[in-house]
Every structure is written in C-alpha cells, then in structure tokens.
Write an enzyme that holds these catalytic residues in place. Structure first.
Site, PDB file in Angstrom:
ATOM      1  N   GLU A  66     111.686 101.026 159.244  1.00  0.00           N
ATOM      2  CA  GLU A  66     111.116 100.690 160.598  1.00  0.00           C
ATOM      3  C   GLU A  66     110.477 101.557 161.512  1.00  0.00           C
ATOM      4  O   GLU A  66     110.978 101.852 162.784  1.00  0.00           O
ATOM      5  CB  GLU A  66     112.705 100.210 161.353  1.00  0.00           C
ATOM      6  CG  GLU A  66     113.237  99.057 160.574  1.00  0.00           C
ATOM      7  CD  GLU A  66     114.197  98.310 161.463  1.00  0.00           C
ATOM      8  OE1 GLU A  66     114.256  98.358 162.700  1.00  0.00           O
ATOM      9  OE2 GLU A  66     115.284  97.528 160.875  1.00  0.00           O
ATOM     10  N   ASP A  84     116.529 101.425 153.256  1.00  0.00           N
ATOM     11  CA  ASP A  84     117.488 100.617 153.523  1.00  0.00           C
ATOM     12  C   ASP A  84     117.588  99.137 152.873  1.00  0.00           C
ATOM     13  O   ASP A  84     116.603  98.627 152.902  1.00  0.00           O
ATOM     14  CB  ASP A  84     117.268 100.046 155.347  1.00  0.00           C
ATOM     15  CG  ASP A  84     118.156  98.824 155.752  1.00  0.00           C
ATOM     16  OD1 ASP A  84     119.090  98.464 154.838  1.00  0.00           O
ATOM     17  OD2 ASP A  84     118.020  98.635 157.007  1.00  0.00           O
ATOM     18  N   ASN A 120     119.873  96.724 152.735  1.00  0.00           N
ATOM     19  CA  ASN A 120     120.570  95.752 153.132  1.00  0.00           C
ATOM     20  C   ASN A 120     121.638  95.176 152.227  1.00  0.00           C
ATOM     21  O   ASN A 120     121.786  93.783 152.161  1.00  0.00           O
ATOM     22  CB  ASN A 120     119.513  94.613 153.901  1.00  0.00           C
ATOM     23  CG  ASN A 120     119.182  94.999 155.210  1.00  0.00           C
ATOM     24  OD1 ASN A 120     119.899  95.034 156.050  1.00  0.00           O
ATOM     25  ND2 ASN A 120     117.557  94.957 155.446  1.00  0.00           N
TER      26      ASN A 120
END
Length: 650
Positions: free
Chosen positions: A390, A537, A539
């Site tokens: 991100e 990440d 998730n």
C-alpha cells in the site's frame, strides 16, 4: 540606427583596447535549459582528433550571414553562483556547456555584459558557425548595454524559417568589421572550425572572445530539483527531494539553516538528513545544496520550508521496538521487514474517516503527517530487506525513495494496475546488488502465460470465479538479489498484497498458486537452488486455507475455503508447490488492529532449507496499541504493525 551602431562599436573598440572583461564572475551549472524536463545524460564525449592547427576556428568578423545552421540566439538566463574551480587568472570567466549524447542540441552559457546568456546550437553543426553567432550577439549585447537597455535576444523556440532568421539577423547586425575575434583553444592549439560542436567544446577548453577568456566546463553537476517536505515535525528526520544532473547525491554538499526570532538565518546542521530538535518548533528551515560529481561542484541552490516546524507526537508505538534494532545486522544475519503502511487513497475516504478509523484525528490520517512517522519507523529498524505494501506512488517518488536513498538503500516500485498505490522493495546497497526483476500481475499471468494453462482450465470451470481472478489488479513483485559479502549466495525476494475481501479465500488461493508457479520457474530454471523470502499482506489468518497451503505445500479440493463465498462460486481443486516455507514471525495475535477487526494477516515466509530465524523483534505491548483506541493513531501511521525479524543463513 547607423549612429547607434557606430557609438556601440566605438565603445567596443575602446573596451577591447583596454582589455575590459566581457563578463563579471564565473559560473557553474547547466543554465536555464537544465530543468526537471531536461533529459539527463551521461557518458564520455568524443575526444578531439589530431591535426589541430593554429587558429583555423577563429572568427574575426562573422555576422549572421556567415553563420550556417539554425538561427538560435543568446537569451538571458538567471545569475549563477560562483563556481569552485581555480581560475587561471583574473580575466578568466566560465562558459558552461551542456552536451548530452542522446540529445540533438547543446547549449553554451556564458556571462556577457553582466548578464548570463545561453546559446543553443546543433551538436552536429560546425564550430565556426557557433563562434560566429557568439561574436554577433556580443556586439548586440554591447550595443544594448550602451543604450542602457537589455540587449534583445532571439527566441530559441519560436518557429521561424532559416530565411526569416537570416533576414532578422541582417537587420539587427552591427558593422561586422568591428566584431571581436572569437576562437576556441585546447591547450595552445586552436580547434579547427569544421570540428562539430559536440567534439569541439571539451572540458577545460578555452574560449577567447577578444581579450576575454572563458574556461569551458562541460556538463558540470547541477540541480534540477531541490525541495523540502510539506510537513516537518520536530524529532523526525527531514530529507529533501533531490535531482542531480551530471552528479550524484552522495557527492553533494548540504547545509541546513534555522530561522531566528529576528527572521535571520543561522547554521543548524550539515548533511543530507536533518532531524530538527524541539526548540525549532514554529521556525522555518532552509537548505543550501551544492551538487557534486566527486571532483567538481556546481552552483548552490536553496530550498525553503513551506511552513514552520511542527510539534510531533511525544512517543510513537514503534519507539520501543527501535531499542532492539539499534545495531544493523551483519555477517550471516540479515534483517527483514514487511509492512503495510496504509495508502493515502484508502486513509482519506469518507468511509475511513467515519467508519473504519473514526477514533483517529483527521490530521493524523493526513499523508503529510503519516509519512514523517513511516520514515522514522522504517529507518529505525535498519533492515537489509524492506518490503512495503500500500505504497502511494507519490509517497515512493517524493518521500520514501529520497529518504531511504540517503541511508544507503536502493528501491524498486511496482504499481498495482491502474491504481495509485502498489508495492515497494528496498535493499541495503552495501550488502546486496540487484540481479534481476520478475514482477507480474497475477490475473494477467494466469490468462496469458502458458505456465498456468492447466490452472486456467480449472478456474474456467466457474466463469464467475474466472472473471474475479482475471480482473483483479493484484501484483507480485519479485527481485533476485546477490550478496556482496558472499557472491555465491543469492536470494529471491517476493512481495505481494492479496485480494482483500473477507469472503475471497478461494480467490486468494488461486492468486497464491499463480505466484508459486512463477517463483518456482525463477528459482528452478533461471536461478537454480535460490531460496525465497516471501513477504506481504496475504489477507489470510493462520486458520485459513492459504496459510495451510503455503506452510504445508498442498491443499485438497474439499477445503472449506474453496466455498468461502458460497457454493455458487466454488472452484474446488488440488494445489501443490515444492517450497519448504515457514512463517518467520510465527502467528501473532494480530498484525492488523482497527476498531472493527483484529487479526493476523501479514507474514514473512522463508525457505527453511536455507534460512533460519535468529530473532523476532517483539511486537509493541497491547496497551500501547490501544492507547488511542486502535490503529492508525497520532502515534502510529498505519492500521498494520510491521513484521521485523533477523534471519540467518544455514
């Protein structure tokens, strides 16, 4: 007009007879043409060939009619700072030449009658024409100075034909018989007039204009960009945005100045990075920089902070973790960090402000505030490998890359599809060098790479699943690095951020299957037996099918995650991979902590056949994480917590 020219020429004759200089002060720098849009270039210029003869390139009385080529003119440029080069004598000035092999034109910038002027010529044009142009515009400058006006200049970029240029030059030309002799010398030999400009204007050559002397500086270092961050916090490192042409940031000289109560400026520090102390709150900063290339220094530039230094948070959640990373890893140990830093495009949505992070003050969600905390946090870990998710494109280009470059890191960025955020991988340049990059968009790879033909056929059995997978912008960033301490060791570093939806377990399984097949090809065919470090990440919780697949090497068709979005979207299949991977930081209680969710989503997976865990940097205490309800907060820039671990080669 004739009377004006006569007076100008008589003035010029008297000046030349008295040995008056044509310019005042030396100058470095590429001149007005070197801006952010200029194409930087490097590389040795062709050397002058043999056969130099006495003064064949001299131009004693050339006007515009005798100067073939384009009708470029000398135009005024901004005054430049004095250069550091030793001058051979009091009459020696500076002629700055910008000549980049990849460009068709070059510029010659010099002082004429107290103003800096720039001549733009074709690199392939003969020297004789350029010297004629200098002589012609010198007379124009002298005539203008005599009248007390700025000498008119020809527009360099106005569309005119050669006939129009010649007609204008004839109309404006002074009496050519009185023009000074203009020649270019290398040592004691004049450069032949038929030599191309690209070959003629060499570093150290001497331009002689009447009695004046100019030392040629070819492609001296210059700054095309110098800017300070929009937000500066006391106690947090400040690093400028910097673009150096014909030089390196490491060879630049930096001086920081602080504003006094009386509005004056006094020295504060030296060096590329400055951490303002608390007593500078409310005061502005100024940075002076002289670009360098290791042997030369260019003209000084200044950058002023847009506002005063602001008060930062008293303590940050990551401060305690930095006590474990005060020393960088060395020897067979390497430090790895994986961190989702929360992209600004997600932090600034109305949903984020009102629903996801209502407990976080608006100023603490702002990108300018958070980037101060992010830089301080990641720099304090002293990682050898840093994988970020991100990452806003602007944050990477204008903040993270300059700051980390100042601390010896090289950075790679991969945008996620057409979005404004993506993945960034940094490596310590003193320990690793980049061998190759192998980034892919997972959906595109599945659709087009023959490596995934069988997997695509299985996914196509459910068109709804196929559409979701193929239209995701999820990317896999991959780089192969080689150890500088032990060149026999290479490592394949992978970084990703998988599909976010809570009911997207089956989509993530397909994405990770594509990623593993891509990595297997790299580590078995391109770089055999190269271990992997897979950060990101994901998730996915430790109880998920993805975690089982990664750590156990297989997943069966009957796993519940294949129906994570209901039976209508099931896509059951058996998957395997050949890596022996383990989670270096184990299974923390959470790596993501927001008001409505706490869980472990981030991992550093390592090849357990080549690497082992030497140490995991402890997570912050729970009471610190929840001091401001949840994350992000005024003391933590992201809703995730960084994973930090020391790995050791087996």
């Amino acid at each position: 007009m004739p009377a004006l020219l006569g007076r100008a020429l008589r003035l010029l004759q008297r000046s030349l007879a008295a040995g008056v200089n044509l310019g005042r002060g030396s100058s470095l720098g590429p001149g007005p043409s070197a801006g952010p849009d200029s194409a930087p270039g490097s590389g040795p210029a062709p050397a002058l060939g043999p056969g130099l003869s006495p003064a064949p390139g001299s131009v004693p009385s050339s006007g515009p009619d005798s100067a073939p080529g384009s009708a470029s003119g000398l135009s005024p440029g901004p005054p430049q700072a004095p250069g550091p080069y030793p001058m051979p004598g009091p009459a020696m000035q500076t002629a700055v030449v910008r000549c980049v092999p990849s460009e068709a034109k070059m510029t010659i910038s010099l002082e004429v009658c107290g103003g800096r002027r720039r001549l733009e010529r074709e690199q392939s044009e003969c020297l004789r024409a350029a010297l004629a142009r200098i002589a012609h515009h010198l007379l124009k400058a002298q005539a203008g100075a005599h009248k007390g006006k700025k000498a008119p200049g020809l527009a360099l970029d106005s569309p005119r034909t050669q006939d129009q240029a010649s007609a204008q030059a004839q109309e404006q030309a002074p009496d050519q018989a009185q023009a000074p002799v203009v020649s270019l010398y290398v040592g004691e030999q004049a450069v032949p007039g038929d030599t191309s400009n690209a070959e003629a204007w060499q570093e150290g050559a001497e331009l002689r204009v009447g009695s004046a002397r100019y030392r040629v500086q070819r492609n001296p270092p210059g700054l095309t960009l110098l800017a300070l961050p929009a937000s500066i916090l006391a106690g947090f490192p400040v690093c400028p945005r910097l673009q150096v042409e014909f030089g390196q940031a490491a060879d630049c000289i930096f001086e920081w100045l602080r504003e006094t109560e009386a509005g004056h400026w006094e020295p504060a520090a030296c060096g590329r990075v400055f951490t303002p102390p608390p007593d500078l709150v409310g005061r502005r900063l100024k940075l002076r920089c002289r670009p360098g290339d290791g042997s030369r220094l260019g003209p000084e530039s200044e950058a002023l902070s847009s506002g005063p230094v602001q008060l930062g948070p008293e303590a940050c959640i990551f401060d305690g973790r930095h006590s474990f990373t005060q020393q960088a890893a060395a020897g067979s140990v390497l430090r790895v960090v994986s961190y989702n830093i929360l992209a600004d495009i997600y932090a600034q949505t109305e949903l984020s402000k009102t629903t996801l992070y209502p407990y976080c003050p608006p100023h603490a969600l702002h990108a300018h505030y958070r980037e101060n905390l992010v830089k301080k946090e990641v720099l304090g870990y002293q990682a050898d490998l840093l994988c970020l998710q991100e990452v806003d494109k602007t944050l990477f280009n204008y903040s993270l890359q300059p700051a980390l470059d100042a601390f010896g890191y090289q950075g790679l960025f991969r945008l996620k599809g057409k979005q404004h955020e993506g993945l960034a991988t940094f490596y310590r340049a003193s320990r690793f060098q980049l061998v190759s990059q192998h980034d892919v968009t997972l959906g595109q790879a599945l659709a087009s790479d023959p490596l995934h033909t069988h997997l695509l056929q299985e996914v196509a059995a459910n068109p709804s699943v196929q559409e979701k997978v193929l239209h995701r912008s999820t990317v896999l960033q991959v780089c192969v690095l080689q150890s500088l301490e032990d060149p026999s060791r290479k490592v394949c570093v992978a970084n990703t951020h998988l599909y976010w939806h809570p009911k997207g377990g089956h989509i993530r399984l397909i994405q990770i299957a594509v990623a593993f097949r891509h990595l297997q090809q790299i580590t078995s065919e391109l770089y055999p037996n190269t271990p992997i470090i897979f950060c990101g990440d994901f998730n996915s919780a430790p109880s998920s099918g993805l975690y089982d697949f990664v750590t156990k090497g297989s997943i069966l068709p009957d796993h519940q995650d294949w129906t994570s979005n209901g039976e209508e979207e099931q896509c059951r299949m058996a998957l395997t991979h050949s890596f022996k991977l383990g989670s270096a930081c184990g299974e923390p209680a959470y790596t993501n902590y927001v008001g409505g969710f706490q869980g472990c989503l981030d991992y550093v997976f390592i090849d357990e056949e080549a690497l082992e865990v030497a140490r995991v940097i402890p997570f912050p205490p729970h009471e610190e994480v929840t001091r401001h309800v949840a994350l992000p907060s005024v003391s933590h820039p992201s809703d995730h917590i960084a994973l930090v671990c020391d790995l050791k080669w087996k």
